[in-house]
Design a protein around this motif. Structure first.
Motif, PDB file in Angstrom:
ATOM      1  N   ILE A 182      -5.290  -3.669  -1.759  1.00 19.14           N
ATOM      2  CA  ILE A 182      -3.759  -3.903  -2.263  1.00 19.14           C
ATOM      3  C   ILE A 182      -4.165  -2.428  -2.648  1.00 19.14           C
ATOM      4  CG2 ILE A 182      -3.778  -3.483  -4.808  1.00 19.14           C
ATOM      5  CD1 ILE A 182      -4.622  -6.434  -5.826  1.00 19.14           C
ATOM      6  N   LYS A 183      -5.033  -1.212  -2.412  1.00 15.73           N
ATOM      7  CA  LYS A 183      -4.770   0.083  -2.482  1.00 15.73           C
ATOM      8  C   LYS A 183      -3.996   0.451  -0.640  1.00 15.73           C
ATOM      9  CE  LYS A 183      -8.832   1.701  -4.518  1.00 15.73           C
ATOM     10  NZ  LYS A 183     -10.127   2.371  -4.786  1.00 15.73           N
ATOM     11  N   GLY A 184      -4.719  -0.922   0.615  1.00 11.18           N
ATOM     12  CA  GLY A 184      -3.590  -1.030   1.785  1.00 11.18           C
ATOM     13  C   GLY A 184      -2.491  -0.831   1.065  1.00 11.18           C
ATOM     14  N   PHE A 185      -2.123  -1.770   0.646  1.00 18.55           N
ATOM     15  CA  PHE A 185      -0.864  -1.975   0.541  1.00 18.55           C
ATOM     16  C   PHE A 185       0.312  -0.858   0.117  1.00 18.55           C
ATOM     17  CE2 PHE A 185      -1.496  -6.917   0.218  1.00 18.55           C
ATOM     18  CZ  PHE A 185      -1.902  -7.299   1.273  1.00 18.55           C
ATOM     19  N   HIS A 186      -0.336  -1.096  -1.024  1.00 19.57           N
ATOM     20  CA  HIS A 186      -0.019   0.445  -1.529  1.00 19.57           C
ATOM     21  C   HIS A 186       0.593   1.419  -0.524  1.00 19.57           C
ATOM     22  CE1 HIS A 186       0.881   3.943  -4.571  1.00 19.57           C
ATOM     23  NE2 HIS A 186       1.565   3.159  -5.300  1.00 19.57           N
ATOM     24  N   LYS A 187      -0.546   2.087  -0.342  1.00 20.01           N
ATOM     25  CA  LYS A 187      -0.555   2.751   0.559  1.00 20.01           C
ATOM     26  C   LYS A 187       0.380   2.604   1.837  1.00 20.01           C
ATOM     27  CE  LYS A 187      -3.585   5.937   3.604  1.00 20.01           C
ATOM     28  NZ  LYS A 187      -2.740   6.360   5.040  1.00 20.01           N
ATOM     29  N   SER A 188       0.771   1.410   2.454  1.00 17.50           N
ATOM     30  CA  SER A 188       1.040   1.843   3.519  1.00 17.50           C
ATOM     31  C   SER A 188       3.318   1.773   2.752  1.00 17.50           C
ATOM     32  CB  SER A 188       1.276   0.158   3.903  1.00 17.50           C
ATOM     33  OG  SER A 188       1.960   0.005   5.051  1.00 17.50           O
ATOM     34  N   LEU A 189       3.168   0.747   2.001  1.00 20.10           N
ATOM     35  CA  LEU A 189       4.653   0.657   1.156  1.00 20.10           C
ATOM     36  C   LEU A 189       4.787   1.931   0.645  1.00 20.10           C
ATOM     37  CD1 LEU A 189       4.506  -1.881  -1.150  1.00 20.10           C
ATOM     38  CD2 LEU A 189       5.976  -1.781   0.489  1.00 20.10           C
ATOM     39  N   THR A 190       3.838   3.161   0.691  1.00 20.00           N
ATOM     40  CA  THR A 190       5.111   4.926  -0.084  1.00 20.00           C
ATOM     41  C   THR A 190       5.039   5.549   1.407  1.00 20.00           C
ATOM     42  OG1 THR A 190       3.263   4.454  -1.517  1.00 20.00           O
ATOM     43  CG2 THR A 190       3.641   6.817  -1.422  1.00 20.00           C
ATOM     44  N   GLU A 191       3.948   5.488   2.537  1.00 14.56           N
ATOM     45  CA  GLU A 191       4.429   6.032   3.549  1.00 14.56           C
ATOM     46  C   GLU A 191       5.077   5.967   4.243  1.00 14.56           C
ATOM     47  OE1 GLU A 191       0.612   5.725   5.813  1.00 14.56           O
ATOM     48  OE2 GLU A 191      -0.937   7.523   3.495  1.00 14.56           O
TER      49      GLU A 191
END
Length: 266
Positions: free
Chosen positions: A67-76
């Protein structure tokens, strides 16, 4: 250098796959996906592997997606993230495909949390054993996603359509005892006995008549997609193929000699 996200070992006919991100509750990473594909493919083709066990390092089986990776990717970079999202799911499904078609039994050994893709992975395996304090959830709805990993295909076949809808639409946590009651698990054992009982069950499977077990697995898996008329022919073909194996002759001899058979997987 960091440890690989999946550890693979073959020992005495058993292929051990250990999800190895304990600090992240073994959440599914890109590296873990790649290694699961790689090692399941290797085990599938290795005649020395007669049973496969999938387990988690640390105190949990798998907490689902990163989930942290999902959020980082969506944000960036949302556009790049979404453009490649479907193919990342398709890639992860290759592991499920290889587990399902593997001509040898696959056993999930579960402790702690099994959420999201972790539950999907268990559903894809042939058999599952869990510690008595394990817990489960198809948690996708909590982050606004539908399920992957074959959960929406395997779950209704195991628990029935109505219960599958409840599990998917509410995303509630349920216990090992409830999972066994719904046939998601085959066995529950005390937490401190999970490793020993897993090895004992894996040993039974690895020492079995591998070709006969593979044939039974394939027939049962395919039965939902075939008519009885079609399936009856596949059963006859499968039994005839097994009758030509060394293990069948050994089984006959052992029965007549009143001893335990020593199957060799051929």
């Amino acid at each position: 250098m960091s440890a690989p996200h999946v550890l693979a070992e073959v020992k005495d006919g058993i292929g051990w796959l250990t999800l190895n991100r304990p600090e992240s509750l073994n959440a599914l990473s890109f590296e873990m996906t790649d290694l699961l594909i790689k090692h399941t493919a290797e085990f599938e083709k290795d005649p020395a592997v007669r049973c496969v066990v999938i387990r988690g390092a640390g105190t949990h089986f798998m907490a689902g997606g990163d989930i942290k990776g999902f959020h980082k990717s969506l944000t960036e970079n949302k556009a790049v993230h979404l453009a490649g999202f479907e193919m990342r799911v398709v890639k992860a499904h290759q592991t499920i495909y290889q587990i399902r078609r593997m001509a040898k039994p696959v056993l999930a050994s579960v402790q702690g949390a099994a959420a999201g893709f972790g539950l999907s992975l268990i559903l894809a395996c042939d058999l599952a054993i869990a510690a008595d304090d394990a817990f489960f959830t198809l948690a996708y709805r909590h982050i606004g996603l539908s399920a992957d990993g074959g959960a929406t295909y395997f779950l209704p076949r195991i628990v029935g359509e109505r219960k599958a809808l409840e599990i998917a639409l509410l995303g509630e946590r349920f216990t090992a005892q409830e999972a066994k009651g719904q046939n998601i698990l085959n066995w529950i054992v005390p937490k401190d006995q999970l490793a020993a009982e897993t090895e004992k069950m894996a040993r039974r499977l690895a020492d079995g008549p591998t070709i006969a077990l593979a044939t039974a697995k394939r027939l049962i898996r395919n039965s939902f997609d075939n008519s009885w008329d079609e399936h009856s022919h596949r059963e006859a073909e499968g039994l005839a193929a097994c009758a030509a194996t060394e293990d069948h002759f050994e089984g006959l001899n052992a029965f007549l000699e009143k001893r335990k058979p020593h199957f060799k997987g051929r």
